[in-house]
Motif scaffolding. Structure first.
Motif, mmCIF file in Angstrom:
data_model
loop_
_atom_site.group_PDB
_atom_site.id
_atom_site.type_symbol
_atom_site.label_atom_id
_atom_site.label_comp_id
_atom_site.label_asym_id
_atom_site.label_seq_id
_atom_site.Cartn_x
_atom_site.Cartn_y
_atom_site.Cartn_z
ATOM 1 N N UNK A 104 0.997 -0.980 -0.037
ATOM 2 C CA UNK A 104 0.032 0.213 -0.146
ATOM 3 C C UNK A 104 0.872 1.407 -0.130
ATOM 4 N N UNK A 105 2.221 1.133 0.549
ATOM 5 C CA UNK A 105 2.992 2.400 0.581
ATOM 6 C C UNK A 105 3.346 2.544 -0.913
ATOM 7 N N UNK A 133 0.565 4.175 -2.737
ATOM 8 C CA UNK A 133 0.508 5.488 -2.372
ATOM 9 C C UNK A 133 1.396 6.551 -2.902
ATOM 10 N N UNK A 134 2.775 6.062 -3.145
ATOM 11 C CA UNK A 134 3.684 6.760 -4.019
ATOM 12 C C UNK A 134 3.384 6.798 -5.357
ATOM 13 N N UNK A 163 0.297 6.915 -6.620
ATOM 14 C CA UNK A 163 -0.753 7.678 -6.714
ATOM 15 C C UNK A 163 -0.255 9.169 -6.914
ATOM 16 N N UNK A 164 0.761 9.695 -5.917
ATOM 17 C CA UNK A 164 1.385 10.905 -5.905
ATOM 18 C C UNK A 164 2.007 11.266 -7.382
ATOM 19 N N UNK A 165 2.780 10.054 -7.678
ATOM 20 C CA UNK A 165 3.523 10.301 -9.077
ATOM 21 C C UNK A 165 2.401 10.449 -10.041
ATOM 22 N N UNK A 166 1.408 9.779 -10.164
ATOM 23 C CA UNK A 166 0.294 9.889 -11.233
ATOM 24 C C UNK A 166 -0.333 11.235 -11.055
ATOM 25 N N UNK A 167 -0.394 11.711 -9.952
ATOM 26 C CA UNK A 167 -1.216 12.953 -9.900
ATOM 27 C C UNK A 167 -0.235 14.258 -10.187
ATOM 28 N N UNK A 168 1.247 13.942 -10.152
ATOM 29 C CA UNK A 168 2.228 14.861 -10.309
ATOM 30 C C UNK A 168 2.030 14.647 -12.187
ATOM 31 N N UNK A 169 2.150 13.660 -12.759
ATOM 32 C CA UNK A 169 2.289 13.729 -14.324
ATOM 33 C C UNK A 169 1.239 14.182 -14.682
ATOM 34 N N UNK A 170 -0.092 14.156 -14.178
ATOM 35 C CA UNK A 170 -1.265 14.584 -14.530
ATOM 36 C C UNK A 170 -1.381 16.117 -14.747
#
Lengths: 157, 139
Positions: free
Chosen positions: B2-3, B6-7, B9-16
């Motif tokens: 799950x860690x 989470x990492x 998710x942050x990466x995909x958010x930033x790429x978006x």
């Protein structure tokens, strides 16, 4: 009446066609929505960047996991430029604000997002997709304030 | 596991954020400047984000735990307070001044822009002033 207002506004709106990127922006938005979905489905948390960042500074009455998931998400976010540039050159970033303007803006964004419990991601994406009335009010508030302040700085002087 | 998710998710958010173009403050100001040459791209970022997140939140709306047995925390407040409106108005003002909101500012910081560094430090100070000083004074 409403029709006239819309007609009036549309007559004065001039679209910046060369800078308009509907498909890239839509795709980027889809990734943002995907990331928010992954975070809530697999970690049970809301992807609100201001709340995640501010939560890192909390030290009282917190669970063991409190800092860990926040730090991991932010490392991914901050590291995204690095991963992106492996595959393609980073799009240009133009920052026209002076140092003092950046500081005032930062203070306002930090203070305002805490007072209003969220920013563009927490209210604008997550809150609106949950059909939260609070987030709708917040989003309308920061959009209007953004339009007005932008107008004051670019056209009123 | 799950860690790592989470990492990611942050990466995909930033790429978006990078792909959508809104890590560039000039583009955000192009959206907020409705009286000038208007760039409506940010509307499309929100449409894409909201439509996918709508599905994501629908999937968890009746669940209280994730597959990793963590509780699912969804905001329960429904009251529309003065703080919500005033805080959001202040945020919008800062957003328009620099063209940065928290997510894109952190991505630009990661890309090495010193202007983003100045903004993020000031933003953290602003958060600290609210959470530690302003709220403590009201108590």
């Amino acid at each position: 009446m409403r029709y006239n207002c819309l007609k009036e506004l549309s007559m004065h709106l001039t679209i910046n066609w060369p800078n308009f990127t509907p498909s890239a922006s839509l795709f980027g938005g889809i990734l943002i929505g995907l990331a928010a979905s992954i975070l809530v489905i697999f970690r049970g948390k809301i992807a609100g960047i201001s709340g995640i960042l501010a939560g890192l500074m909390e030290t009282e009455n917190i669970s063991q996991d409190h800092h860990r998931w926040r730090a991991l998400f932010l490392i991914g976010l901050i590291g995204s430029s690095f991963i992106y540039q492996i595959f393609a050159p980073l799009p240009e970033i133009n920052i026209s604000a002076s140092k003092s303007k950046l500081m005032i803006a930062g203070l306002l964004v930090g203070f305002g997002t805490r007072m209003g419990s969220g920013c563009t991601s927490g209210h604008g994406i997550c809150g609106l997709s949950r059909l939260s009335h609070r987030s709708l009010v917040a989003t309308i508030s920061f959009m209007i304030s953004g339009f007005v302040v932008c107008y004051l700085f670019l056209h009123a002087s | 596991m799950k860690n790592i998710i989470t990492l990611l998710a942050g990466l995909i958010f930033g790429l978006g954020l990078i792909i959508s173009g809104i890590t560039n403050p000039a583009k955000v100001i192009g959206f907020l400047d409705i009286a000038g040459l208007w760039d409506p791209s940010l509307v499309f970022v929100m449409l894409g984000g909201i439509s996918i997140a709508f599905i994501g939140f629908k999937l968890v709306q009746n669940k209280t735990q994730t597959v990793f047995d963590d509780p699912i925390h969804l905001p329960g407040t429904t009251q529309i307070s003065k703080d919500l409106v005033i805080g959001s108005l202040l945020f919008g003002a800062g957003w328009a001044l620099a063209g940065f909101c928290p997510g894109p500012a952190l991505v630009a910081l990661g890309a090495g822009y010193k202007e983003a560094f100045i903004f993020v430090i000031a933003m953290i100070v602003g958060m600290y002033i609210h959470d530690r000083l302003f709220k403590a004074c009201l108590k």
